[in-house]
Design an enzyme around this catalytic site. Structure first.
Site, PDB file in Angstrom:
ATOM      1  N   GLU A   1       7.502  40.546  -3.980  1.00  0.00           N
ATOM      2  CA  GLU A   1       6.191  40.330  -4.582  1.00  0.00           C
ATOM      3  C   GLU A   1       5.555  41.677  -4.902  1.00  0.00           C
ATOM      4  O   GLU A   1       5.514  42.567  -4.050  1.00  0.00           O
ATOM      5  CB  GLU A   1       5.322  39.565  -3.572  1.00  0.00           C
ATOM      6  CG  GLU A   1       3.954  39.161  -4.061  1.00  0.00           C
ATOM      7  CD  GLU A   1       3.126  38.542  -2.943  1.00  0.00           C
ATOM      8  OE1 GLU A   1       3.293  37.337  -2.673  1.00  0.00           O
ATOM      9  OE2 GLU A   1       2.330  39.270  -2.311  1.00  0.00           O
TER      10      GLU A   1
ATOM     11  N   LYS B   1       3.625  25.246  -1.400  1.00  0.00           N
ATOM     12  CA  LYS B   1       2.318  24.633  -1.114  1.00  0.00           C
ATOM     13  C   LYS B   1       2.392  23.118  -1.285  1.00  0.00           C
ATOM     14  O   LYS B   1       1.695  22.523  -2.098  1.00  0.00           O
ATOM     15  CB  LYS B   1       1.249  25.226  -2.028  1.00  0.00           C
ATOM     16  CG  LYS B   1       1.014  26.705  -1.790  1.00  0.00           C
ATOM     17  CD  LYS B   1      -0.061  27.282  -2.687  1.00  0.00           C
ATOM     18  CE  LYS B   1      -0.169  28.799  -2.466  1.00  0.00           C
ATOM     19  NZ  LYS B   1      -1.129  29.428  -3.391  1.00  0.00           N
TER      20      LYS B   1
ATOM     21  N   LYS C   1       6.790  39.673   0.810  1.00  0.00           N
ATOM     22  CA  LYS C   1       5.395  39.818   0.408  1.00  0.00           C
ATOM     23  C   LYS C   1       4.812  41.117   0.963  1.00  0.00           C
ATOM     24  O   LYS C   1       5.458  41.828   1.735  1.00  0.00           O
ATOM     25  CB  LYS C   1       4.588  38.625   0.930  1.00  0.00           C
ATOM     26  CG  LYS C   1       5.098  37.294   0.412  1.00  0.00           C
ATOM     27  CD  LYS C   1       4.117  36.177   0.757  1.00  0.00           C
ATOM     28  CE  LYS C   1       4.656  34.855   0.256  1.00  0.00           C
ATOM     29  NZ  LYS C   1       3.690  33.763   0.452  1.00  0.00           N
TER      30      LYS C   1
ATOM     31  N   ARG D   1       0.833  -1.209   0.000  1.00  0.00           N
ATOM     32  CA  ARG D   1       0.000   0.000   0.000  1.00  0.00           C
ATOM     33  C   ARG D   1       0.867   1.259   0.000  1.00  0.00           C
ATOM     34  O   ARG D   1       0.619   2.217  -0.723  1.00  0.00           O
ATOM     35  CB  ARG D   1      -0.900  -0.025   1.242  1.00  0.00           C
ATOM     36  CG  ARG D   1      -1.830   1.151   1.429  1.00  0.00           C
ATOM     37  CD  ARG D   1      -2.993   1.166   0.471  1.00  0.00           C
ATOM     38  NE  ARG D   1      -2.702   1.884  -0.758  1.00  0.00           N
ATOM     39  CZ  ARG D   1      -3.076   1.487  -1.954  1.00  0.00           C
ATOM     40  NH1 ARG D   1      -3.766   0.378  -2.108  1.00  0.00           N
ATOM     41  NH2 ARG D   1      -2.738   2.182  -3.031  1.00  0.00           N
TER      42      ARG D   1
ATOM     43  N   ASP E   1       2.278  39.260  -9.013  1.00  0.00           N
ATOM     44  CA  ASP E   1       1.268  38.435  -8.347  1.00  0.00           C
ATOM     45  C   ASP E   1      -0.125  38.731  -8.889  1.00  0.00           C
ATOM     46  O   ASP E   1      -0.646  39.841  -8.718  1.00  0.00           O
ATOM     47  CB  ASP E   1       1.309  38.714  -6.834  1.00  0.00           C
ATOM     48  CG  ASP E   1       0.451  37.728  -6.080  1.00  0.00           C
ATOM     49  OD1 ASP E   1       0.465  36.530  -6.436  1.00  0.00           O
ATOM     50  OD2 ASP E   1      -0.243  38.160  -5.132  1.00  0.00           O
TER      51      ASP E   1
END
Lengths: 272, 272, 272, 272, 272, 272
Positions: C190, C128, C160, C93, C211
């Protein structure tokens, strides 16, 4: 933040228990101790020493008129530790080891920074740190007013002669690296002569390290590079060499001795 | 045996990956490097350096005519490392850091041992070691020919002035300790004058530490004790003081500087 | 290299023991299974799946004509696993989970790379990623032919809007960062409009992130920047948007969906 | 309760330190941010996101009118985080990753539960979870209103075709398992045709899994079993198949996609 | 498989080093020792003892005519250990502790199993195991021929009086549990009188525990339950009570004393 | 101080979660339980049991009129635990296991100490402790009024027959050991006849162990040694032998059974 390091070290130093302290000191006894400087220097590690004690017993406190980065003179009281006597006696050695070691680094760093004052160059450390203590030692270097070089092999690229040989030349090494690494990282190339400096410049290095070059060669390299990359001077530099090297116009001078051969500062803990 | 320390240090030094080496060096490339002494000294850490490399890649080997404890001269080849180039380049800095640091300790220790040669006294280390590296550094001290003091706070008893104060005197401190500790441990009492020496002797200390006494006081203490306990001299002793201190007849001289302010020996790794 | 992750996951999946397998499968039984692709894609994780099995039993082997980065079609046999049946059934698995997840990332990445083929832009991932699996997932992204963005918060700087606000403007943020970080790191800022782009350019940013800008704005920014910094386009980009965004002339397009919402590829393990 | 997972992930994401935040944000700066839903769904992970922040700095708090399991609409403010700006900015990405991932699972689970509403069948997850995140993902499945299947290989028995083959048939597999496992565990047998269903029934299985059977076969199996064991339907079921499968009368429908291919929900953190 | 437990225990027993062995035994000395039974019993832990030695030095081997589960008489040689003398002497105490402790459990278990031979009842252990050694002790119980009860609080449900009170009655407790737990787990209810037995039966418990009931009550409960659930007898049962309790017709008899008060078997290691 | 042991044990006992308690007990329910002694003895482990609960939930408290080392009678309430019902029910088994086990050791130790009351001899434990629990068990022995033998192989030297053989005789073994170990440790030699006793005495052993000697031999040895070293009697001593052995004049009697075969004391937790 440094709890993993400190807990490992406490386990190393205490083992199954501090027999002397547990035998001699009643559990409810309080103590007051003074960290006294036996020589002048720059303080580093006060919060870390405090954390050593509070990991042993949350009731220990350190009061101080100083903060990391302050300079002090021989005889100054760097902090007053109060709380349960057992925790203070058990943690004493480790707190002192840290304070002496980190203040030693900060003091040596501050001296190096002073030596290049007025010049353009900045001082940086290297990866020649004590095993397991890099985070603490790099903090001490910053406390002393210098900059950190890369923290480890993944947050900075330094292409040395062996990498160049393995890759088949500076151009290939730089190209292979640029294709592989995050675009957030600069590429530094170690050079030992003008031919290498020119090739590194031509293939787009972001930083050029001049390794063990004499002053004349460094001056020539700085002129050739002319601000198109950062220039870092490297190679067994002693305190006496710094002003001279800085005068060549390099941007950075990296000094391994800041961390690999540092003399611990003499600080003691005096009890009432 | 030291794998925990070495793995922690490798993680610290490598981080998520050695970007430069992975970019520049083909996975199947082999390398050969020579550890070359830039100055003379006593070797310590060869097996440990070897382990650094084999933790990275089991195929790396180090051949050497030397073994830990051997002395060498500037220019000597201390070992020849061969195997996958990536592992060798990635482990180079850490293997060198260890070899330089431990050989530095062994060399300084051997000098101290030589300084008291002919006298009765033995050299020992202290707990003033680098955080997290005590096992390695105590090994280097033994390699240099000296003895180890206690490893941590649970395998040796050292009753210092603060313990004495907390317990209400030397007699009470020794009694409380004897009642609490394993019978396999000796009890050492720190003293700073003859009155304390006599009380420690009277209440059955096994070892008496003479802390920061001058030569005359030490001679007097040795005479008074007359072999009934071990006698340890302690207190910021430099290399120059050793022969003189040894001549007072003490059994042991403990030196914190062996480990807390050691100069790394200059050793380099030269590749073909 | 990923042993820590794999051992944690094996402990999670097995708990105190695989009761079914221990009950049903004799200890000396051998097995042979085939990893079969139920759909086409790019392979990633074969060595890692192999390691899952060998951590359970060193006698398990996987033979394969494929290697990570190869593309395959539905029905292809991606590898043949042989060895002790218990280890193979217990690890099945987890090996499949990994192979499906990492091949899913590599396949999606390769599609994104194909979508911008011919254009100047390169694809990169983001932070992410799945908790605890970043190293594996970034490897899958590289396997798919894209570049990695920074690995964590210490090996790359991304200023940012909140950092800008806290620092009191782009200029102050960049200056404070440059003074604090290793010189081996670039500084990325950013931006969300041309005014910010111009300020970032003026104060010496190394990378400018656009962005959530529309195509026209991106084109304008690229023209204004004119090669003086790297330009990264960011903001919920789907597969369909890539070619269009690439045509604006940006250097990099970062896509969080490569790792945060990846569909596992359908691969099964068929036993003889 | 999930601290081990969270600390591992924080170390992964932060590395030696958040350089951008440490550079730009003063240590005493406070911040206020709002978690805003960009799309509707079911909330999961609020307490876990809160824990991410408090592990970084105990002074961070999250106020919310929602609790895990509540549904929300696009535009809803799911929580207001206040506290030291450094901790909030450093933890932002990981808190969002978790909230988006777990809410994605809870939302998909709730949809599956709704799809079988009115029918007898219950939805369950599988072991196809993300490596290292099983505890969190199974919690999200429960939050979404479904039941958990076994947590690992030791707290549930599932005899699959390979186990049956290795044991020499269903009867032997069930007997061997019953003799070995705690009496507190049920025995589930995977079947793919009516012959296997009948044998599993005859030898006393507690749960029968119908693997990849069509609706007619499932109906026939349910009729044959007639309540004597639990019946679980399994096999790459999509959202559209659920109502239809539930109508066959099975007790449980297990869906791997709930955890192995989940789409992260779009939630953002907006600062004042 | 038990390496985590064994490594923790080796660190506990050895500390920084086995000073006696390192001092007295040359590094290349070989040794041969015989594990000799001082009393008869059932062997358990031979592979585990072997692993203790090979963790210290891979060159140690144990030859034996016995395997775990075999019975032996006083005087039998249970194994012959050969290899580097240092590893054998350092590991001797821990290998013996394990062999004595686990063989003690297996022997006591085998006696309990024998005491109910011929009856329907099976013997099981409980969670009253030694902290940290549950996996090893449950293995010894299986070796002795008995079954294991649940491994921990997550792989089995046992609703005790306090759970019943908190839930508001047996019916509510069973319903709440059934709604929350994986469907792969049975639900056991602890009862102390016939009224509770009947309610547990009525609300669908899978296992009914008869806690500290006398024989007559157990007989009555067994008759009432009549095979509809498993029946477990529990409550401070000694070796003498087993045959009598088994005669009441219960399915299982759980005995905490198998693991919480076991007498170590007398086994010694004799060297040539 | 024992948190590592307790956390490992809690993970072992709870696994992914206490399903019964989470299902039956509302999160805000409070509980009150009484630790009741079912038989008399000496208390040990109260603070440790308290710590078990507070590791689960900081809101749990234990009030008690007793403290470790107090004796109690059957029926005494040893403590009242109050707080969140979930944490109390989940921690109940482990807290009881510890309290019963450690009180069992303290009680047996106190009996042994009483048996030699009036004589010169002191009782000590051995290294025959439960794997992983040595620190706790040695604490229980101290609580019972006896002394601890060495904690591990590095904080005490015990030269046994195999060490003597390997070193080439007692004299060589003692000399080699003295040269290698810290001067803070005593050297103990195991002897089984008068010839060995005399040699150990002659070469300067600090402690002589009389292994399995009869009373007459011990008396003779004590007379021969005449206070020049400590004398330890060893060898499978039962409770009945202690007074007799003590009368031979030995200084210490070490008893492995204090920890390796201890009977858990019967203590229960009764809820309101």
């Amino acid at each position: 933040m440094y709890d993993d390091i400190l807990l490992t070290a406490l386990r190393e130093d205490i083992g199954p228990g501090d027999l002397t302290t547990e035998s001699c000191v009643p559990a409810n006894r309080q103590a007051l101790g003074r960290f006294v400087a036996k020589e002048g220097g720059m303080l580093c590690g006060l919060d870390i020493a405090r954390r050593v004690f509070t990991l042993l017993d949350a009731a220990v406190t350190i009061q101080s008129d100083f903060t990391d980065g302050d300079t002090f003179a021989a005889g100054d009281v760097l902090g007053v530790v109060t709380g349960p006597a057992r925790a203070i006696l058990t943690g004493e050695r480790m707190a002192l080891n840290l304070l002496q070691h980190l203040s030693g680094i900060a003091t040596a760093t501050a001296e190096a920074v002073r030596a290049v004052q007025g010049a353009h160059a900045q001082i940086t450390d290297t990866r020649k740190t004590t095993l397991g203590l890099r985070a603490l030692e790099k903090y001490a270097v910053r406390t002393g007013g210098a900059r950190n070089h890369r923290f480890n092999l993944s947050d900075g690229v330094l292409i040395k002669d062996n990498h160049i040989t393995a890759a088949g030349g500076i151009e290939k090494a730089v190209a292979a690296t640029r294709a592989r690494i995050p675009h957030t990282l600069k590429i530094e190339v170690e050079t030992s002569n003008m031919e290498q400096v020119r090739e590194a410049l031509r293939v787009g290095a972001d930083i050029i390290m001049l390794d063990n070059m004499d002053d004349e060669a460094m001056r020539e390299a700085v002129a050739e590079i002319n601000g198109r990359t950062l220039v870092e001077a490297s190679g067994n530099m002693g305190a006496r060499d710094l002003a001279r090297v800085a005068s060549t116009g390099v941007d950075l001078i990296s000094i391994g001795a800041l961390t690999h051969s540092v003399r611990a500062l003499d600080i003691s803990l005096k009890f009432d």
